[in-house]
Scaffold this motif. Structure first.
Motif, PDB file in Angstrom:
ATOM      1  N   THR A 141      -4.655   5.789   9.087  1.00 58.92           N
ATOM      2  CA  THR A 141      -3.281   6.085   8.691  1.00 58.92           C
ATOM      3  C   THR A 141      -3.088   7.586   8.497  1.00 58.92           C
ATOM      4  O   THR A 141      -2.107   8.175   8.989  1.00 58.92           O
ATOM      5  N   GLY A 142      -4.023   8.207   7.813  1.00 53.95           N
ATOM      6  CA  GLY A 142      -3.937   9.652   7.629  1.00 53.95           C
ATOM      7  C   GLY A 142      -3.911  10.387   8.957  1.00 53.95           C
ATOM      8  O   GLY A 142      -3.112  11.311   9.159  1.00 53.95           O
ATOM      9  N   ARG A 144       1.435   3.764   8.539  1.00 56.32           N
ATOM     10  CA  ARG A 144       0.612   2.727   7.921  1.00 56.32           C
ATOM     11  C   ARG A 144       0.900   1.363   8.522  1.00 56.32           C
ATOM     12  O   ARG A 144      -0.009   0.563   8.758  1.00 56.32           O
ATOM     13  N   GLU A 157      -8.434   1.546   7.592  1.00 61.15           N
ATOM     14  CA  GLU A 157      -6.978   1.678   7.631  1.00 61.15           C
ATOM     15  C   GLU A 157      -6.518   2.991   7.012  1.00 61.15           C
ATOM     16  O   GLU A 157      -5.648   3.675   7.565  1.00 61.15           O
ATOM     17  N   ASN A 158      -7.098   3.352   5.894  1.00 57.06           N
ATOM     18  CA  ASN A 158      -6.692   4.593   5.245  1.00 57.06           C
ATOM     19  C   ASN A 158      -7.013   5.804   6.108  1.00 57.06           C
ATOM     20  O   ASN A 158      -6.185   6.710   6.254  1.00 57.06           O
ATOM     21  N   ASN A 185       1.036   4.237  -2.899  1.00 57.39           N
ATOM     22  CA  ASN A 185       0.784   5.643  -2.613  1.00 57.39           C
ATOM     23  C   ASN A 185       2.023   6.500  -2.856  1.00 57.39           C
ATOM     24  O   ASN A 185       2.143   7.588  -2.326  1.00 57.39           O
ATOM     25  N   GLU A 210       0.842  -1.199   0.000  1.00 57.33           N
ATOM     26  CA  GLU A 210       0.000   0.000   0.000  1.00 57.33           C
ATOM     27  C   GLU A 210       0.880   1.254   0.000  1.00 57.33           C
ATOM     28  O   GLU A 210       0.640   2.197  -0.755  1.00 57.33           O
ATOM     29  N   HIS A 211       1.882   1.234   0.844  1.00 58.88           N
ATOM     30  CA  HIS A 211       2.828   2.339   0.925  1.00 58.88           C
ATOM     31  C   HIS A 211       3.445   2.607  -0.451  1.00 58.88           C
ATOM     32  O   HIS A 211       3.510   3.749  -0.914  1.00 58.88           O
ATOM     33  N   ILE A 235     -10.069  -1.712   4.689  1.00 55.73           N
ATOM     34  CA  ILE A 235      -9.184  -0.838   3.920  1.00 55.73           C
ATOM     35  C   ILE A 235      -9.554   0.613   4.163  1.00 55.73           C
ATOM     36  O   ILE A 235      -8.680   1.461   4.378  1.00 55.73           O
ATOM     37  N   ARG A 236     -10.848   0.886   4.158  1.00 57.00           N
ATOM     38  CA  ARG A 236     -11.300   2.261   4.402  1.00 57.00           C
ATOM     39  C   ARG A 236     -10.847   2.722   5.780  1.00 57.00           C
ATOM     40  O   ARG A 236     -10.322   3.834   5.947  1.00 57.00           O
TER      41      ARG A 236
END
Lengths: 202, 202
Positions: free
Chosen positions: B143-144, B161, B139-140, A180, A176-177, B136-137
């Motif tokens: 992470t942000g 992440r 996690e994103n 992005n 994922e990293h 996934i949602r």
DNA sequence: CGCCGAAAATGCAGTCACTGCAAAATTGCA
DNA sequence: TGCAATTTTGCAGTGACTGCATTTTCGGCG
């Protein structure tokens, strides 16, 4: 039965042909997705390019996504067997690092196919849910293998599943990293990630 | 548009009604899945029970699975905000433990709804892929938030992440363990899992 | 070789998730 | 109240996926 050593594993022509068909479907799916993108490909087209009927497609794969991803039960067993094997001086996490990294790295024989697979699958964001869904299968197979290696009853302790889940999550995070536009090369990041996990996260 | 109060929440009647409809659809979906199982429920039935047309269903959710899972953008933002906040003497991993455990635990207000949700979602193995896809949602978003808390550029370092992915994987592993009849209570196992991760896996 | 039982491939019909489009209803605002 | 934006809805269509019955292929055996 005088014929046994003809082929590696599947003596029967029937079994060999099934394997070929499965592979043909997977390759056809990869081709078409590469050409037009996942959404613009139909299962009928995949079947046609593989030379089988539309109905037969679903005898081999339960969904369009599965055909593109194409992970076989044999692959799972192979990885599980590799993990079950107790390598001298290698902790479970280290074994997982080696095996999971090996799944990603283009290896000796299938070199170009693996690289192709990786490029196509990771290049399709719409496949992401299916890919993580597929990880469940991998996690279950590896968890069972690690439990056997540790000599514990299936599901008895949390340890095996936790270790496997965390290892897979680490690899996924690195991918994922990468996607992005993150820094560093994939292999190097995976190494770093496992080092951090071994050292303990904060 | 010189909106200042509108963009908040619960101001316009329009916005409120949309929220009600969304909630009604989610509850209808949960009801029906509980009654008959996921496969035996159609989107038309969900829409009918929620009092909207079949077409409108897809104005609110992109898929049947999403309607059952029902994670809203607001929930994601709330969890992200909670993680972004730097609590005195709490490491990122500890914050994640608290927040993720809170997502599972039936909390003050929505007590019974949360428990119901959990029971229904985890009781449907066919939803497992969709659930991890939904992760996934989460996690994103997390992470942000963690990147902002750490003061790093989005995607600059792997750390954020990796930490989030590992934390989510830990919770998932505990749930999976639970479902396979594993030993121990869920909350306790999650605590143990995070302790192990903090100490470093082998 | 030719036949038979099993397994696989196929065709067909049907269900249902999901989409684009345009008309109709609803809402916010001047 | 009337206008403009937003939302709802109906309609028609595509395509994934399934069950079932039929046909073809395969492997073994006399």
């Amino acid at each position: 039965m005088s014929t046994d050593l003809l082929n590696d594993e599947s003596c029967g022509l029937r079994e060999r042909k099934k394997r070929e068909t499965r592979r043909a479907l997977n390759l056809a799916a990869l081709d078409l997705v590469e050409e037009r993108g996942f959404a613009a490909v139909t299962t009928e087209e995949i079947a046609a390019r593989a030379g089988v009927s539309a109905r037969t497609f679903f005898n081999y794969f339960p969904s369009k996504e599965a055909a593109v991803i194409g992970t076989t039960a044999e692959e799972l067993e192979a990885y599980a067997a590799a993990l079950e094997e107790d390598v001298e001086g290698e902790s479970p996490l280290e074994s997982l690092r080696r095996i999971l990294a090996g799944m990603l790295a283009p290896a000796s024989i299938d070199r170009e196919l693996r690289a192709r697979r990786r490029r196509i699958l990771l290049g399709e964001p719409s496949l992401a849910p299916a890919l993580v869904g597929n990880n469940i299968r991998i996690e279950n197979a590896l968890t069972g293998a690690l439990e056997r290696r540790l000599g514990v009853e299936p599901g008895a302790s949390l340890e095996a599943r936790l270790t496997v889940a965390v290892a897979i999550a680490a690899v996924r995070a690195c991918i994922e990293h990468q996607q992005n536009g993150g820094s560093g090369r994939l292999e190097r990041n995976i190494d770093q990630a496992f080092d951090r996990i071994a050292a303990g996260l904060r």
